[in-house]
Design a protein around this motif. Structure first.
Motif, PDB file in Angstrom:
ATOM      1  N   ASN A   4       0.801  -1.230   0.000  1.00 35.97           N
ATOM      2  CA  ASN A   4       0.000   0.000   0.000  1.00 35.97           C
ATOM      3  C   ASN A   4       0.830   1.274   0.000  1.00 35.97           C
ATOM      4  OD1 ASN A   4      -1.632  -2.113   1.985  1.00 35.97           O
ATOM      5  ND2 ASN A   4      -2.831  -1.183   0.354  1.00 35.97           N
ATOM      6  N   SER A   5       2.152   1.174  -0.135  1.00 39.15           N
ATOM      7  CA  SER A   5       2.986   2.378  -0.141  1.00 39.15           C
ATOM      8  C   SER A   5       4.271   2.132  -0.907  1.00 39.15           C
ATOM      9  CB  SER A   5       3.303   2.809   1.299  1.00 39.15           C
ATOM     10  OG  SER A   5       4.122   1.842   1.922  1.00 39.15           O
ATOM     11  N   ALA A   6       4.921   3.237  -1.224  1.00 40.17           N
ATOM     12  CA  ALA A   6       6.220   3.196  -1.898  1.00 40.17           C
ATOM     13  C   ALA A   6       6.886   4.555  -1.667  1.00 40.17           C
ATOM     14  CB  ALA A   6       6.056   2.935  -3.389  1.00 40.17           C
ATOM     15  N   THR A   7       8.185   4.602  -1.854  1.00 37.35           N
ATOM     16  CA  THR A   7       8.913   5.862  -1.713  1.00 37.35           C
ATOM     17  C   THR A   7       9.508   6.224  -3.064  1.00 37.35           C
ATOM     18  OG1 THR A   7       9.451   5.385   0.592  1.00 37.35           O
ATOM     19  CG2 THR A   7      10.796   7.043  -0.522  1.00 37.35           C
ATOM     20  N   VAL A   8       9.248   7.448  -3.501  1.00 35.07           N
ATOM     21  CA  VAL A   8       9.833   7.936  -4.742  1.00 35.07           C
ATOM     22  C   VAL A   8      10.937   8.928  -4.379  1.00 35.07           C
ATOM     23  CG1 VAL A   8       8.102   9.766  -5.031  1.00 35.07           C
ATOM     24  CG2 VAL A   8       9.383   8.987  -6.996  1.00 35.07           C
ATOM     25  N   ARG A  67      -2.788   5.927 -11.286  1.00 34.05           N
ATOM     26  CA  ARG A  67      -2.940   4.493 -11.457  1.00 34.05           C
ATOM     27  C   ARG A  67      -3.073   4.215 -12.942  1.00 34.05           C
ATOM     28  NH1 ARG A  67      -6.955   1.050  -7.610  1.00 34.05           N
ATOM     29  NH2 ARG A  67      -7.221  -0.523  -9.202  1.00 34.05           N
ATOM     30  N   GLN A  68      -2.409   3.186 -13.400  1.00 34.35           N
ATOM     31  CA  GLN A  68      -2.351   2.957 -14.840  1.00 34.35           C
ATOM     32  C   GLN A  68      -3.717   2.635 -15.439  1.00 34.35           C
ATOM     33  OE1 GLN A  68       0.894   0.460 -15.886  1.00 34.35           O
ATOM     34  NE2 GLN A  68       0.914   1.135 -17.989  1.00 34.35           N
ATOM     35  N   LEU A  91      -1.899   3.359  -1.522  1.00 37.81           N
ATOM     36  CA  LEU A  91      -1.893   2.774  -2.856  1.00 37.81           C
ATOM     37  C   LEU A  91      -2.695   1.478  -2.837  1.00 37.81           C
ATOM     38  CD1 LEU A  91       1.911   3.229  -3.715  1.00 37.81           C
ATOM     39  CD2 LEU A  91       0.006   4.740  -4.288  1.00 37.81           C
ATOM     40  N   ALA A  92      -3.197   1.096  -3.985  1.00 39.14           N
ATOM     41  CA  ALA A  92      -3.932  -0.159  -4.109  1.00 39.14           C
ATOM     42  C   ALA A  92      -2.937  -1.314  -4.195  1.00 39.14           C
ATOM     43  CB  ALA A  92      -4.824  -0.126  -5.344  1.00 39.14           C
ATOM     44  N   ARG A 113       4.852  -1.327  -9.799  1.00 43.81           N
ATOM     45  CA  ARG A 113       3.701  -2.136  -9.377  1.00 43.81           C
ATOM     46  C   ARG A 113       3.832  -2.406  -7.885  1.00 43.81           C
ATOM     47  NH1 ARG A 113      -0.017  -4.950 -12.041  1.00 43.81           N
ATOM     48  NH2 ARG A 113      -1.055  -6.683 -10.992  1.00 43.81           N
ATOM     49  N   THR A 114       2.746  -2.157  -7.152  1.00 41.72           N
ATOM     50  CA  THR A 114       2.755  -2.439  -5.717  1.00 41.72           C
ATOM     51  C   THR A 114       2.732  -3.956  -5.493  1.00 41.72           C
ATOM     52  OG1 THR A 114       0.356  -2.239  -5.659  1.00 41.72           O
ATOM     53  CG2 THR A 114       1.634  -0.282  -5.047  1.00 41.72           C
ATOM     54  N   LEU A 115       3.149  -4.350  -4.301  1.00 40.04           N
ATOM     55  CA  LEU A 115       3.194  -5.767  -3.959  1.00 40.04           C
ATOM     56  C   LEU A 115       1.818  -6.272  -3.563  1.00 40.04           C
ATOM     57  CD1 LEU A 115       6.410  -5.787  -1.727  1.00 40.04           C
ATOM     58  CD2 LEU A 115       6.225  -6.308  -4.167  1.00 40.04           C
ATOM     59  N   LYS A 116       1.689  -7.584  -3.552  1.00 41.40           N
ATOM     60  CA  LYS A 116       0.491  -8.204  -2.986  1.00 41.40           C
ATOM     61  C   LYS A 116       0.690  -8.273  -1.483  1.00 41.40           C
ATOM     62  CE  LYS A 116      -0.325 -11.169  -6.975  1.00 41.40           C
ATOM     63  NZ  LYS A 116      -0.399 -12.556  -7.459  1.00 41.40           N
TER      64      LYS A 116
END
Length: 187
Positions: free
Chosen positions: A22-26, A45-46, A69-70, A97-100
């Protein structure tokens, strides 16, 4: 549209790290010598269901956490530098792409560990240590106040005893007495 000569150039080396469900760092770099007072991030979101625009001014940060994030979804991000005279052109598009959620659980059980969870445990220990220090300081202050009150009562009692002695009628013989009961005499 002509670009203003004082606008900063686009950010470079845009990368996505610390990828989770549900997250990421840019993060990104800004070319040396350019006056940059903030940044703007376009997160999309694509599949087109969600778009977010993040704008921060008066900061020198070169990273931002993308939240909410989804899970298991594709995203596109672009970063712009904000200068004194406007914004730069957007950086190149970066896809991720975010993880499951199951991927995250598997990574937590691995030897690598989850950096975020380890950081939370350290914060909890630090909070416990802070509480112990605060309680110790409060106990010391309570002891100091109790000692002060005790000393104040002693001084107050001595003062009231001195006032009683001052109001006594003085004797005809003003020879000071010794605590042992004897009189002071000189030859």
């Amino acid at each position: 549209c002509l670009a203003h000569p004082d606008r900063p150039p686009s950010p470079v080396n845009v990368t996505v790290t610390q990828l989770k469900a549900n997250s990421a760092t840019v993060s990104w770099d800004v070319p040396e010598g350019d006056v940059v007072i903030g940044y703007a991030i376009l997160q999309q979101r694509q599949d087109g269901q969600m778009q977010r625009f993040i704008r921060e001014v008066n900061t020198t940060n070169r990273a931002c956490v993308l939240w909410d994030l989804a899970e298991d979804a594709d995203y596109i991000i672009q970063v712009q530098s904000i200068g004194l005279y406007g914004e730069s052109q957007a950086s190149k598009r970066v896809h991720f792409r975010t993880l499951k959620e199951t991927d995250r659980l598997l990574s937590n059980s691995s030897n690598q560990g989850d950096i975020t969870m380890e950081g939370l445990d350290k914060d909890r220990q630090l909070q416990t240590g802070e509480i112990i220090i605060i309680v110790a300081v409060l106990l010391m202050w309570a002891a100091v106040i109790a000692l002060f009150c005790r000393q104040y009562d002693i001084i107050k009692d001595n003062d009231s005893n001195n006032n009683k002695e001052k109001t006594k009628p003085s004797s005809e013989h003003s020879t000071p007495e010794r605590p042992s009961g004897g009189l002071l005499r000189s030859k």
